[in-house]
Enzyme design. Structure first.
Site: not given
Ligand code: AMP
Length: 264
Positions: A22, A131, A134, A170
């Site tokens: 993030h 990211g 996903d 997460s």
């Molecule tokens: P989330 O909180 O898991 O919904 O993720 C929020 C954003 O962070 C999304 O755009 C994810 O693709 C991105 N994200 C989560 N993990 C990673 C990672 N390891 N590397 C890059 N982006 C990430």
């Protein structure tokens, strides 16, 4: 225009429990604007599994600090009522919403697009950073923006991994150190496959390596054409392997660009 915020702004939507992945999105956002809004909203609509929703890690105070240190000018944790007043229209992710990740998580992408559209309405970003972790989500968000002709530029951010290659997530906090060691099989398989010449060799390599880890249960490992998000065929210009599966009751996803042999 929401006059409470300074525009133009760059937007990083998250579900919180922030980690270095993030943070990298936030620092990319800073390349576009000094006004960076980070949202933290655990969206019930995109959880098809109530236990996953209940156990999703939440750490709002720490998140606030992390996001600010990474360069956020605002950390916004909206309420359910703000995001979902009675009249919110649901978005359908269409056919692709039921494939790959969607085949294993019915309704997930409809819920994801519904919240993303709603967040875009409320934040009105000029740039939004997603990211590559996903990858299907990123593709579907780009499609949504194109279809609705939203005046938003979608910026993709590379996957941030731990030193041994595991994509940060997460949900990784629910893994023990032995589970994390087992989960490394995913990036090992992707990395090895990515170097090989030819789709069938890459597919075989993925499955072969993933099968070596008894703690890993595979949902799918497929190679797609990045431009169409259909299964890759010979001649595709850019391909990517997608892997999803389970370690110790935790669902993990990852992906990696594959080497492509030019034909003809
Ligand atoms: P989330 O909180 O898991 O919904 O993720 C929020 C954003 O962070 C999304 O755009 C994810 O693709 C991105 N994200 C989560 N993990 C990673 C990672 N390891 N590397 C890059 N982006 C990430």
């Amino acid at each position: 225009m929401n006059l409470a915020r300074t525009h133009p702004l760059a937007f990083v939507p998250t579900m919180g429990a922030l980690h270095a992945g993030h943070e990298s999105l936030i620092s990319i956002a800073r390349n576009y604007s000094s006004n960076v809004v980070v949202s933290i909203f655990v969206n019930p609509l995109q959880f098809e599994n109530p236990d996953d929703l209940a156990s999703y890690p939440r750490s709002i105070d720490e998140d606030q600090l992390r996001a600010e240190l990474a360069g956020a000018s605002e950390v916004w944790a909206p309420t359910m009522e703000e995001i979902y007043p009675a009249e919110v229209s649901r978005i359908s992710a269409g056919e692709l919403g039921n494939q790959f990740e969607g085949a294993h998580r019915p309704g997930h992408f409809d819920g994801m697009l519904t919240v993303v559209k709603r967040l875009f309405e409320l934040v009105e970003p000029q740039w939004a950073i997603f990211g590559e972790k996903d990858y299907q989500q990123l593709f579907l968000v780009r499609e949504l923006v194109a279809e609705l002709q939203l005046p938003i530029e979608i910026i993709s951010a590379p996957i941030v991994r731990d030193v041994q290659g595991l994509a940060l997530s997460s949900r990784n906090v629910r893994l023990s150190s032995a589970d994390i060691t087992a989960a490394h099989v995913i990036s090992r398989a992707l990395q090895s496959a990515s170097q090989l010449d030819g789709l069938s060799q890459q597919r075989a390599c993925l499955h072969e390596i993933l099968a070596t880890e008894p703690k890993f249960t595979l949902d799918y490992a497929e190679i797609i054409d990045e431009t169409t998000f259909e299964l890759a065929t010979l001649g595709a210009e850019r391909t990517r392997a997608l892997v999803s599966g389970w370690v110790a009751g935790v669902r993990l996803i990852d992906n990696m660009a594959m080497k492509v042999i030019k034909v003809g």
